[in-house]
Design a protein around this motif. Structure first.
Motif, PDB file in Angstrom:
ATOM      1  N   ASP A  73      35.711  32.532  41.917  1.00  0.00           N
ATOM      2  CA  ASP A  73      36.410  31.584  42.787  1.00  0.00           C
ATOM      3  C   ASP A  73      37.925  31.693  42.695  1.00  0.00           C
ATOM      4  OD1 ASP A  73      35.906  28.602  40.679  1.00  0.00           O
ATOM      5  OD2 ASP A  73      36.993  30.461  40.339  1.00  0.00           O
ATOM      6  N   TYR A  74      38.425  32.708  42.001  1.00  0.00           N
ATOM      7  CA  TYR A  74      39.875  32.880  41.884  1.00  0.00           C
ATOM      8  C   TYR A  74      40.198  34.370  41.895  1.00  0.00           C
ATOM      9  CZ  TYR A  74      44.680  32.193  40.416  1.00  0.00           C
ATOM     10  OH  TYR A  74      46.053  32.182  40.373  1.00  0.00           O
ATOM     11  N   TRP A  75      41.179  34.737  42.724  1.00  0.00           N
ATOM     12  CA  TRP A  75      41.614  36.131  42.825  1.00  0.00           C
ATOM     13  C   TRP A  75      43.123  36.224  42.622  1.00  0.00           C
ATOM     14  CZ3 TRP A  75      37.612  34.048  45.294  1.00  0.00           C
ATOM     15  CH2 TRP A  75      36.428  34.784  45.375  1.00  0.00           C
ATOM     16  N   GLY A  76      43.556  37.336  42.039  1.00  0.00           N
ATOM     17  CA  GLY A  76      44.974  37.591  41.936  1.00  0.00           C
ATOM     18  C   GLY A  76      45.545  37.995  43.290  1.00  0.00           C
ATOM     19  N   LYS A  77      46.819  38.377  43.320  1.00  0.00           N
ATOM     20  CA  LYS A  77      47.469  38.733  44.577  1.00  0.00           C
ATOM     21  C   LYS A  77      47.221  40.184  44.970  1.00  0.00           C
ATOM     22  CE  LYS A  77      51.073  35.238  44.224  1.00  0.00           C
ATOM     23  NZ  LYS A  77      50.383  34.389  45.208  1.00  0.00           N
ATOM     24  N   GLY A  78      46.731  40.999  44.045  1.00  0.00           N
ATOM     25  CA  GLY A  78      46.323  42.351  44.382  1.00  0.00           C
ATOM     26  C   GLY A  78      47.354  43.419  44.097  1.00  0.00           C
ATOM     27  N   THR A  79      46.863  44.668  44.042  1.00  0.00           N
ATOM     28  CA  THR A  79      47.709  45.839  43.897  1.00  0.00           C
ATOM     29  C   THR A  79      47.158  46.912  44.831  1.00  0.00           C
ATOM     30  OG1 THR A  79      48.670  47.399  42.298  1.00  0.00           O
ATOM     31  CG2 THR A  79      46.381  46.751  41.914  1.00  0.00           C
TER      32      THR A  79
ATOM     33  N   ALA B 178      42.632  50.796  49.465  1.00  0.00           N
ATOM     34  CA  ALA B 178      42.438  49.362  49.666  1.00  0.00           C
ATOM     35  C   ALA B 178      43.405  48.596  48.783  1.00  0.00           C
ATOM     36  CB  ALA B 178      41.003  48.956  49.313  1.00  0.00           C
ATOM     37  N   MET B 179      43.472  47.290  49.020  1.00  0.00           N
ATOM     38  CA  MET B 179      44.131  46.385  48.076  1.00  0.00           C
ATOM     39  C   MET B 179      43.067  45.985  47.062  1.00  0.00           C
ATOM     40  SD  MET B 179      47.077  44.897  47.511  1.00  0.00           S
ATOM     41  CE  MET B 179      47.965  44.493  49.011  1.00  0.00           C
ATOM     42  N   TYR B 180      43.396  46.108  45.795  1.00  0.00           N
ATOM     43  CA  TYR B 180      42.454  45.807  44.724  1.00  0.00           C
ATOM     44  C   TYR B 180      42.843  44.491  44.051  1.00  0.00           C
ATOM     45  CZ  TYR B 180      40.158  50.302  45.089  1.00  0.00           C
ATOM     46  OH  TYR B 180      39.424  51.370  45.545  1.00  0.00           O
ATOM     47  N   TYR B 181      41.831  43.649  43.858  1.00  0.00           N
ATOM     48  CA  TYR B 181      42.045  42.317  43.310  1.00  0.00           C
ATOM     49  C   TYR B 181      41.212  42.106  42.055  1.00  0.00           C
ATOM     50  CZ  TYR B 181      43.726  41.401  48.071  1.00  0.00           C
ATOM     51  OH  TYR B 181      44.393  41.443  49.270  1.00  0.00           O
ATOM     52  N   CYS B 182      41.819  41.463  41.081  1.00  0.00           N
ATOM     53  CA  CYS B 182      41.123  40.986  39.904  1.00  0.00           C
ATOM     54  C   CYS B 182      40.570  39.603  40.229  1.00  0.00           C
ATOM     55  CB  CYS B 182      42.136  40.927  38.758  1.00  0.00           C
ATOM     56  SG  CYS B 182      41.554  40.237  37.224  1.00  0.00           S
ATOM     57  N   ALA B 183      39.398  39.269  39.682  1.00  0.00           N
ATOM     58  CA  ALA B 183      38.781  37.988  40.008  1.00  0.00           C
ATOM     59  C   ALA B 183      38.082  37.389  38.807  1.00  0.00           C
ATOM     60  CB  ALA B 183      37.785  38.154  41.149  1.00  0.00           C
ATOM     61  N   ALA B 184      37.982  36.049  38.821  1.00  0.00           N
ATOM     62  CA  ALA B 184      37.320  35.352  37.719  1.00  0.00           C
ATOM     63  C   ALA B 184      36.683  34.065  38.242  1.00  0.00           C
ATOM     64  CB  ALA B 184      38.335  35.025  36.625  1.00  0.00           C
ATOM     65  N   PRO B 185      35.680  33.548  37.561  1.00  0.00           N
ATOM     66  CA  PRO B 185      35.118  32.251  37.880  1.00  0.00           C
ATOM     67  C   PRO B 185      35.811  31.176  37.048  1.00  0.00           C
ATOM     68  CG  PRO B 185      33.666  33.377  36.361  1.00  0.00           C
ATOM     69  CD  PRO B 185      34.901  34.237  36.526  1.00  0.00           C
TER      70      PRO B 185
ATOM     71  N   PHE C  99      37.616  43.410  42.907  1.00  0.00           N
ATOM     72  CA  PHE C  99      37.243  43.489  44.311  1.00  0.00           C
ATOM     73  C   PHE C  99      38.254  44.384  45.015  1.00  0.00           C
ATOM     74  CE2 PHE C  99      34.144  39.979  45.186  1.00  0.00           C
ATOM     75  CZ  PHE C  99      34.074  39.464  43.908  1.00  0.00           C
ATOM     76  N   ARG C 100      37.921  44.805  46.234  1.00  0.00           N
ATOM     77  CA  ARG C 100      38.887  45.531  47.046  1.00  0.00           C
ATOM     78  C   ARG C 100      38.696  45.160  48.506  1.00  0.00           C
ATOM     79  NH1 ARG C 100      36.667  51.777  46.427  1.00  0.00           N
ATOM     80  NH2 ARG C 100      34.780  51.550  47.723  1.00  0.00           N
ATOM     81  N   GLN C 101      39.758  45.322  49.270  1.00  0.00           N
ATOM     82  CA  GLN C 101      39.694  45.062  50.694  1.00  0.00           C
ATOM     83  C   GLN C 101      40.563  46.076  51.422  1.00  0.00           C
ATOM     84  OE1 GLN C 101      40.690  41.062  51.959  1.00  0.00           O
ATOM     85  NE2 GLN C 101      39.527  41.314  53.855  1.00  0.00           N
TER      86      GLN C 101
ATOM     87  N   VAL D 148      33.641  45.461  43.524  1.00  0.00           N
ATOM     88  CA  VAL D 148      33.671  46.830  43.017  1.00  0.00           C
ATOM     89  C   VAL D 148      32.992  46.937  41.653  1.00  0.00           C
ATOM     90  CG1 VAL D 148      35.189  48.690  42.235  1.00  0.00           C
ATOM     91  CG2 VAL D 148      35.775  47.374  44.284  1.00  0.00           C
ATOM     92  N   ALA D 149      33.346  46.030  40.743  1.00  0.00           N
ATOM     93  CA  ALA D 149      32.809  46.108  39.390  1.00  0.00           C
ATOM     94  C   ALA D 149      32.892  44.744  38.727  1.00  0.00           C
ATOM     95  CB  ALA D 149      33.576  47.133  38.554  1.00  0.00           C
ATOM     96  N   ARG D 150      32.011  44.531  37.738  1.00  0.00           N
ATOM     97  CA  ARG D 150      31.962  43.276  37.011  1.00  0.00           C
ATOM     98  C   ARG D 150      31.677  43.554  35.553  1.00  0.00           C
ATOM     99  NH1 ARG D 150      27.639  42.570  34.425  1.00  0.00           N
ATOM    100  NH2 ARG D 150      26.149  42.050  36.055  1.00  0.00           N
TER     101      ARG D 150
END
Length: 127
Positions: free
Chosen positions: A115-121, A92-99, A37-39, A48-50
């Motif tokens: 339902d879970y995201w990292g802190k981002g880069t 943007a800040m980019y985040y990794c995510a997982a269910p 994801f990104r913000q 962004v992608a899955r």
């Protein structure tokens, strides 16, 4: 305990490339899906992608399709996002995510309930 740690962000000029990494611990890549994801400042978080790790099938937001590639290294439990032909609007800040099934509020997108995201880069693209 699940941990997702992103790295690889930075500052590049438009047209450049970056490769983001997401190291996962406490979470098996054999599970359903993972994503990026990104913000951007003042904007909502967007998917962004899955990727479905089992099959390797991928899905991309129209704004990045053809420029970004999501991939995985199951042995290393690491997710990647190769970003090419970067544009200033990719900043943007980019985040990794997982269910994880933790019961936390979920964001359902691209056929996956994250339902879970990292802190981002942070990724910054200058014109």
């Amino acid at each position: 305990q699940v941990q997702l740690v992103e790295s690889g962000g930075g500052s590049v000029q438009a047209g450049g490339s970056l490769r983001l990494s997401c190291a996962a611990s406490g979470y098996s890549f054999s599970r359903t899906c993972m994503g990026w994801f990104r913000q951007a400042p003042g904007k909502e978080r967007e998917a962004v992608a899955r990727i479905f790790p089992g099959s390797g099938t991928t899905y991309y937001a129209p704004s990045v399709k053809g420029r970004f590639t999501i991939s995985q290294d199951k042995a290393e439990n690491t997710l990647y996002l190769q970003m090419n032909r970067l544009k200033p609007e990719d900043t943007a800040m980019y985040y990794c995510a997982a269910p994880t099934g933790s019961g936390a509020p979920r964001t359902v997108v691209f056929g996956c309930a994250f339902d879970y995201w990292g802190k981002g880069t942070q990724v910054t693209v200058s014109s």
